[in-house]
Design a protein around this motif. Sequence first.
Motif, PDB file in Angstrom:
ATOM      1  N   THR A   1      -3.003  24.815 -40.112  1.00  0.00           N
ATOM      2  CA  THR A   1      -3.301  24.808 -38.438  1.00  0.00           C
ATOM      3  C   THR A   1      -4.452  23.972 -38.221  1.00  0.00           C
ATOM      4  O   THR A   1      -5.414  24.366 -37.552  1.00  0.00           O
ATOM      5  CB  THR A   1      -3.349  26.328 -38.057  1.00  0.00           C
ATOM      6  N   PRO A   2      -4.345  22.736 -38.158  1.00  0.00           N
ATOM      7  CA  PRO A   2      -5.647  21.887 -37.888  1.00  0.00           C
ATOM      8  C   PRO A   2      -5.644  21.743 -36.390  1.00  0.00           C
ATOM      9  O   PRO A   2      -4.647  22.025 -35.482  1.00  0.00           O
ATOM     10  CB  PRO A   2      -5.061  20.412 -38.307  1.00  0.00           C
ATOM     11  N   LEU A   3      -6.784  21.644 -35.887  1.00  0.00           N
ATOM     12  CA  LEU A   3      -7.155  21.337 -34.277  1.00  0.00           C
ATOM     13  C   LEU A   3      -6.752  19.873 -34.183  1.00  0.00           C
ATOM     14  O   LEU A   3      -7.547  19.086 -34.887  1.00  0.00           O
ATOM     15  CB  LEU A   3      -8.436  21.705 -34.199  1.00  0.00           C
ATOM     16  N   LEU A   4      -6.172  19.173 -33.187  1.00  0.00           N
ATOM     17  CA  LEU A   4      -5.410  17.865 -33.215  1.00  0.00           C
ATOM     18  C   LEU A   4      -6.137  17.299 -31.883  1.00  0.00           C
ATOM     19  O   LEU A   4      -6.422  17.884 -31.041  1.00  0.00           O
ATOM     20  CB  LEU A   4      -4.113  18.089 -32.887  1.00  0.00           C
TER      21      LEU A   4
ATOM     22  N   SER B   1       2.914  25.011 -35.840  1.00  0.00           N
ATOM     23  CA  SER B   1       2.213  25.055 -34.387  1.00  0.00           C
ATOM     24  C   SER B   1       1.279  23.561 -34.303  1.00  0.00           C
ATOM     25  O   SER B   1       0.502  23.300 -35.211  1.00  0.00           O
ATOM     26  CB  SER B   1       1.270  26.132 -34.355  1.00  0.00           C
ATOM     27  N   LEU B   2       1.359  23.188 -32.981  1.00  0.00           N
ATOM     28  CA  LEU B   2       0.557  22.049 -32.681  1.00  0.00           C
ATOM     29  C   LEU B   2      -0.525  22.210 -31.705  1.00  0.00           C
ATOM     30  O   LEU B   2      -0.098  22.810 -30.454  1.00  0.00           O
ATOM     31  CB  LEU B   2       1.494  21.013 -32.044  1.00  0.00           C
ATOM     32  N   VAL B   3      -1.816  22.455 -32.211  1.00  0.00           N
ATOM     33  CA  VAL B   3      -2.839  22.900 -31.338  1.00  0.00           C
ATOM     34  C   VAL B   3      -3.620  21.633 -30.965  1.00  0.00           C
ATOM     35  O   VAL B   3      -4.560  21.136 -31.755  1.00  0.00           O
ATOM     36  CB  VAL B   3      -3.646  23.996 -32.103  1.00  0.00           C
ATOM     37  N   LEU B   4      -3.617  21.289 -29.651  1.00  0.00           N
ATOM     38  CA  LEU B   4      -4.464  20.087 -29.181  1.00  0.00           C
ATOM     39  C   LEU B   4      -5.539  20.631 -28.636  1.00  0.00           C
ATOM     40  O   LEU B   4      -5.795  21.555 -27.680  1.00  0.00           O
ATOM     41  CB  LEU B   4      -3.680  19.531 -27.993  1.00  0.00           C
ATOM     42  N   HIS B   5      -6.724  20.052 -28.943  1.00  0.00           N
ATOM     43  CA  HIS B   5      -8.184  20.333 -28.570  1.00  0.00           C
ATOM     44  C   HIS B   5      -8.682  19.241 -27.437  1.00  0.00           C
ATOM     45  O   HIS B   5      -9.654  18.607 -28.167  1.00  0.00           O
ATOM     46  CB  HIS B   5      -8.671  20.833 -29.482  1.00  0.00           C
ATOM     47  N   PRO B   6      -8.174  18.794 -26.230  1.00  0.00           N
ATOM     48  CA  PRO B   6      -8.617  17.760 -25.776  1.00  0.00           C
ATOM     49  C   PRO B   6     -10.022  17.516 -25.445  1.00  0.00           C
ATOM     50  O   PRO B   6     -10.506  16.540 -25.292  1.00  0.00           O
ATOM     51  CB  PRO B   6      -7.590  17.614 -24.588  1.00  0.00           C
ATOM     52  N   LEU B   7     -10.723  18.579 -25.234  1.00  0.00           N
ATOM     53  CA  LEU B   7     -12.316  18.473 -24.740  1.00  0.00           C
ATOM     54  C   LEU B   7     -13.145  19.021 -25.611  1.00  0.00           C
ATOM     55  O   LEU B   7     -14.367  19.750 -25.418  1.00  0.00           O
ATOM     56  CB  LEU B   7     -12.233  19.311 -23.274  1.00  0.00           C
ATOM     57  N   CYS B   8     -12.817  18.990 -27.117  1.00  0.00           N
ATOM     58  CA  CYS B   8     -13.524  19.428 -28.140  1.00  0.00           C
ATOM     59  C   CYS B   8     -14.871  19.189 -28.046  1.00  0.00           C
ATOM     60  O   CYS B   8     -15.165  17.775 -27.964  1.00  0.00           O
ATOM     61  CB  CYS B   8     -13.099  19.021 -29.481  1.00  0.00           C
TER      62      CYS B   8
END
Length: 323
Positions: free
Chosen positions: A221-224, A291-298
């Motif tokens: 489950t990577p953060l993308l 699951s696709l976990v997008l982290h746009p403001l990381c």
Amino acid sequence: MPFSVVRFNLVDPRATPDSLSERYRAALAMAAYADEHGVDTVQTEEHHGVENNWLPSPFTFAGAVFGATRRIAVTVSAIIGPLHDPLRLAEDIAVLDLLSGGRLVTVAGIGYRPEEYEERGVDWGRRGKLQDLLLETLLTAWTGEPFTYQGRTVRVTPRPFTRPHPLLLVGGSSRAAARRAARLGLPFFPSAHLPDLETYYQERCAEYGTEGWTMMPAEETPLLHLSADPDRTWAEYGEHFLHEARTYASWQSKDIRSAVRSAARTVAKLRAEGVYRVVTPEECLELGLESLVLHPLCGGMPVEEGWRSLRLFCDDVLPRLTA
């Protein structure tokens, strides 16, 4: 198709009040964009007193998201249960559940940072008992009927929208958390891919005569982050991913297990490790993840770069998953 998540913790180590206000308002606009494009849930979380401005008030943020959206869920994963007043939390969740028409998902954990307990004047050694009190009180309060709480009769109104109660999961990576969920008949949210713990939870459900289910992260489950040019993105913004990874890793004891725990100390090692991944839309489609976990403001990512990532995800990935 994969379950889609856009994560916001609003971290920004160099923020000013003005820039942080811009970041919060951008996150709401991003949530609205995600809602319009079919993302399943916004995920947010709770931490206190963190120098990099980690979001401390997830339910306030959730309420703002609900006001800006129509269909997307908000998953608060996770609250630090023992730091909350049970009666006030029951009211807050009930109001959010009514406001959103049942779109709030709450994961209640006990946390792993003693300093947060110390700051709030809560006894770290009593965290298990306080968590039991919280969960038991929530379930009783949401009936809308009078009940006895710490020796006095209380009643929580209004009743929530969702029946029998708003979606509440018990989070954690310990057997104590699994037992607690099973005893109360609540779903279990392991903090990592832990099949043995899932089995233990189901065994305890059978023992207590309850029914439950597990929402467990996949083995991978990577953060993308989406980019047309991942090499450029790592070169220009890799320090933002590393900042969050190092902050989170610094909080973890050897007993804590997490799906997104990183051991990297440099951007190069973080990229090679794969916990945080920058991918093109085509590479994202080829990942084959549950699951696709997008982290746009990381990690304090510039807002404009966060928007580039989100637009690629919503415009170039999601439509091709449903085609």
